[in-house]
Design a protein around this motif. Structure first.
Motif, PDB file in Angstrom:
ATOM      1  N   UNK A 142      15.752 -30.844  24.260  1.00 30.20           N
ATOM      2  CA  UNK A 142      14.519 -31.143  24.987  1.00 30.20           C
ATOM      3  C   UNK A 142      14.368 -32.607  25.381  1.00 30.20           C
ATOM      4  N   UNK A 143      15.266 -33.469  24.925  1.00 32.12           N
ATOM      5  CA  UNK A 143      15.037 -34.904  25.118  1.00 32.12           C
ATOM      6  C   UNK A 143      16.165 -35.653  25.826  1.00 32.12           C
ATOM      7  N   UNK A 144      17.385 -35.123  25.816  1.00 32.23           N
ATOM      8  CA  UNK A 144      18.495 -35.832  26.453  1.00 32.23           C
ATOM      9  C   UNK A 144      18.193 -36.061  27.933  1.00 32.23           C
ATOM     10  N   UNK A 145      18.247 -37.298  28.353  1.00 32.53           N
ATOM     11  CA  UNK A 145      17.988 -37.634  29.748  1.00 32.53           C
ATOM     12  C   UNK A 145      16.564 -38.074  30.027  1.00 32.53           C
ATOM     13  N   UNK A 146      15.658 -37.860  29.069  1.00 27.16           N
ATOM     14  CA  UNK A 146      14.264 -38.279  29.274  1.00 27.16           C
ATOM     15  C   UNK A 146      13.764 -39.230  28.195  1.00 27.16           C
ATOM     16  N   UNK A 168      19.030 -29.318  31.408  1.00 28.58           N
ATOM     17  CA  UNK A 168      17.605 -29.661  31.299  1.00 28.58           C
ATOM     18  C   UNK A 168      17.381 -31.095  31.760  1.00 28.58           C
ATOM     19  N   UNK A 169      17.092 -32.003  30.844  1.00 25.58           N
ATOM     20  CA  UNK A 169      16.794 -33.377  31.241  1.00 25.58           C
ATOM     21  C   UNK A 169      17.943 -34.094  31.921  1.00 25.58           C
ATOM     22  N   UNK A 170      19.177 -33.671  31.657  1.00 27.79           N
ATOM     23  CA  UNK A 170      20.323 -34.291  32.341  1.00 27.79           C
ATOM     24  C   UNK A 170      20.467 -33.775  33.768  1.00 27.79           C
ATOM     25  N   UNK A 228      25.703 -39.544  37.037  1.00 27.02           N
ATOM     26  CA  UNK A 228      25.773 -40.702  37.938  1.00 27.02           C
ATOM     27  C   UNK A 228      24.427 -40.936  38.610  1.00 27.02           C
ATOM     28  N   UNK A 229      23.753 -39.861  38.988  1.00 27.75           N
ATOM     29  CA  UNK A 229      22.435 -39.975  39.603  1.00 27.75           C
ATOM     30  C   UNK A 229      21.420 -40.500  38.594  1.00 27.75           C
ATOM     31  N   UNK A 230      21.482 -39.981  37.367  1.00 24.07           N
ATOM     32  CA  UNK A 230      20.564 -40.424  36.318  1.00 24.07           C
ATOM     33  C   UNK A 230      20.750 -41.909  36.018  1.00 24.07           C
ATOM     34  N   UNK A 276      18.620 -44.293  37.952  1.00 27.74           N
ATOM     35  CA  UNK A 276      17.180 -44.224  37.750  1.00 27.74           C
ATOM     36  C   UNK A 276      16.794 -44.874  36.427  1.00 27.74           C
ATOM     37  N   UNK A 277      15.511 -45.124  36.275  1.00 27.62           N
ATOM     38  CA  UNK A 277      14.992 -45.649  35.028  1.00 27.62           C
ATOM     39  C   UNK A 277      14.538 -44.486  34.154  1.00 27.62           C
ATOM     40  N   UNK A 278      15.199 -44.295  33.004  1.00 28.12           N
ATOM     41  CA  UNK A 278      14.801 -43.213  32.115  1.00 28.12           C
ATOM     42  C   UNK A 278      13.360 -43.397  31.640  1.00 28.12           C
ATOM     43  N   UNK A 279      12.971 -44.645  31.427  1.00 29.64           N
ATOM     44  CA  UNK A 279      11.602 -44.906  30.977  1.00 29.64           C
ATOM     45  C   UNK A 279      10.599 -44.516  32.060  1.00 29.64           C
ATOM     46  N   UNK A 280      10.926 -44.753  33.332  1.00 30.19           N
ATOM     47  CA  UNK A 280      10.022 -44.343  34.414  1.00 30.19           C
ATOM     48  C   UNK A 280       9.930 -42.820  34.497  1.00 30.19           C
ATOM     49  N   UNK A 281      11.057 -42.138  34.303  1.00 32.11           N
ATOM     50  CA  UNK A 281      11.044 -40.669  34.282  1.00 32.11           C
ATOM     51  C   UNK A 281      10.142 -40.178  33.158  1.00 32.11           C
TER      52      UNK A 281
END
Length: 352
Positions: free
Chosen positions: A150-154, A173-175, A232-234, A237-242
Motif C-alpha cells: 500500500x505504500x511503495x511509490x507514495x 499500485x503506487x509504483x 523512470x516516470x516516478x 516526480x516528487x514522491x512527497x508531492x504525490x
C-alpha cells in the motif's frame, strides 16, 4: 525487445532486454535506499514474494510476530506453516488500526525470529511505525520483513535506516506499473537462510549468488519493462508531492462524509478521521443499506469504482470491529481530483 529472453540468447536484443532489467533493479534499489541491486528479486506479485520469504525462511520450532491488521498475503502462509510446527503471535492494534508498540516486547520468545508486518492497512489506511519497529528489531536481534503493497511509490521507505531485512513490493499500485509484477529486496544475511522454492540455472545445483538463486528461468520481461517505464516516470516526480496530494484528497473526502452525516447514523468511517499516519484509503460502512448494493449503485449509476467486503484481511476487520460485514472502500491516486470526490460524495448522499 519483444519476444526475446535474457541470460540465454547471444544477440543484441537479448542484451538490451537484460540491460533494462538490470536498470530496473537499480531503480528499485534507489527507491528503497538499498545498496545491493543484485538482491532485488522479481516475482509476479507481493503475495508470491511474501510466500517465498516466509516458506523459505521459517523452520519447525520458529516463532514470529505479525500485526493484528495483516493481509492474507502474510496470514495464509503463516497459518499454513503453523501445521508444520511454526508458531506466531499477533501484535495488538487499536480500533483505528494503529499498532500498540508497548505490547511487542512481552510477546517475544527465545525462538522468535522476526517481525512481519504490512506498512499500511489496505482496509483503513493506517500506516504502521516502520522505523520504530525496525529499531526494536535491531535492538532485539530480530529480522524485520515489511509488506509495502500500500505504500511503495507514495511513502519514502529507507531500508537501511529502518533496518529492513526484506521488503516485498507490488508493481501495479503506487509504483503504477503493470499487473503481474512485483518482487522483494533482501539482505544477504536473510537470503543465506532462505531455501529457494523456485530456481533455474545452467547447472543442476541451485546457485548461491543472487538474483539467480531465487528467480525462475524465464522472467516476466514485458511486465518488467513496463515497470521500468513506470519507475523512470516516478523518478521525475516528487514522491512527497504525490503523497500530499493523496492525503489532501483523503481528508477532503473524510470531511465531506462527516458533513453529510455528522453523527454517523447512516455512514460510518472506519479507522482514523484524520490523515496522521495514514495512506489514501478510506473505508466506510453503510448502516442502512447493503454495502454490496451500494457498491453496485455507485458503479452502475455514477461510474464510481469501489471495493466491498473483507479485502483479504479478516483479522483486520475483527480488530476494527467490522467483521463479518466488511467495508466499502474508496482508494485515491495522484490523478484523482476534488471534483471526482464531489461526485462520489453526492452519490453517497443520494444513496443514503
Amino acid at each position: 525487445m519483444n519476444g526475446v529472453n535474457v541470460n540465454r540468447g547471444c544477440y543484441s536484443s537479448a542484451y538490451s532486454a537484460e540491460e533494462v532489467i538490470y536498470e530496473t533493479r537499480q531503480l528499485l534499489s534507489e527507491l528503497f535506499h538499498f545498496s545491493k541491486c543484485k538482491n532485488v528479486i522479481f516475482t509476479p506479485n507481493v503475495t508470491t514474494s511474501l510466500n517465498f520469504i516466509l516458506k523459505g525462511f521459517l523452520k519447525p520450532g520458529d516463532h514470529i510476530l505479525v500485526s493484528a491488521m495483516e493481509h492474507n498475503a502474510v496470514m495464509r502462509p503463516v497459518v499454513q506453516l503453523a501445521s508444520s510446527g511454526i508458531s506466531f503471535d499477533r501484535i495488538p492494534c487499536r480500533t483505528d488500526g494503529s499498532m500498540i508498540l508497548e505490547k511487542v516486547e512481552e510477546l517475544i520468545r527465545p525462538e522468535t525470529k522476526a517481525i512481519v508486518t504490512l506498512h499500511a492497512s489496505n482496509v483503513c489506511g493506517t500506516v504502521m511505525p516502520a522505523q520504530e519497529i525496525g529499531d526494536f528489531c535491531k535492538e532485539h536481534r530480530l529480522l524485520f520483513i515489511l509488506d509495502t503493497a500500500q505504500t511503495a511509490g507514495t511513502i519514502d521507505i529507507d531500508m537501511e535506516k529502518y533496518h529492513i531485512d526484506a521488503l516485498a513490493f507490488t508493481g501495479h499500485k503506487g509504483l503504477r506499473g503493470p499487473q503481474g509484477t512485483g518482487g522483494f529486496l533482501i539482505c544477504n544475511e536473510l537470503a543465506a537462510q532462505i531455501e529457494p522454492l523456485i530456481s533455474a540455472s545452467h547447472s543442476e545445483e541451485v546457485p548461491a549468488f543472487l538474483p539467480d538463486r531465487f528467480e525462475p528461468g524465464t522472467p516476466n520481461i514485458p511486465g518488467i519493462l513496463g515497470l521500468h517505464t513506470a519507475l523512470c516516470d516516478l523518478e521525475k516526480q516528487s514522491m512527497e508531492e504525490i503523497r500530499q496530494h493523496e492525503l489532501m484528497l483523503t481528508q477532503y473526502f473524510i470531511d465531506g462524509i462527516l458533513n453529510l452525516d455528522p453523527e454517523e447514523k447512516f455512514l460510518r468511517i472506519i479507522g482514523k478521521k484524520n490523515i496522521e499516519n495514514r495512506c489514501a484509503v478510506v473505508s466506510v460502512q453503510t448502516l442502512h443499506m447493503d454495502m454490496a448494493q451500494a457498491a453496485f449503485e455507485l458503479d452502475s449509476t455514477y461510474g464510481i469504482m469501489t471495493r466491498v467486503g473483507l479485502h483479504c484481511a479478516p483479522n483486520a476487520h475483527k480488530t476494527l470491529g467490522t467483521y463479518p460485514e466488511g467495508t466499502l472502500r474508496f482508494s485515491f491516486g495522484p490523478e484523482n481530483t476534488k471534483q471526482e470526490l464531489d461526485i462520489a460524495l453526492d452519490a453517497l448522499s443520494a444513496l443514503l
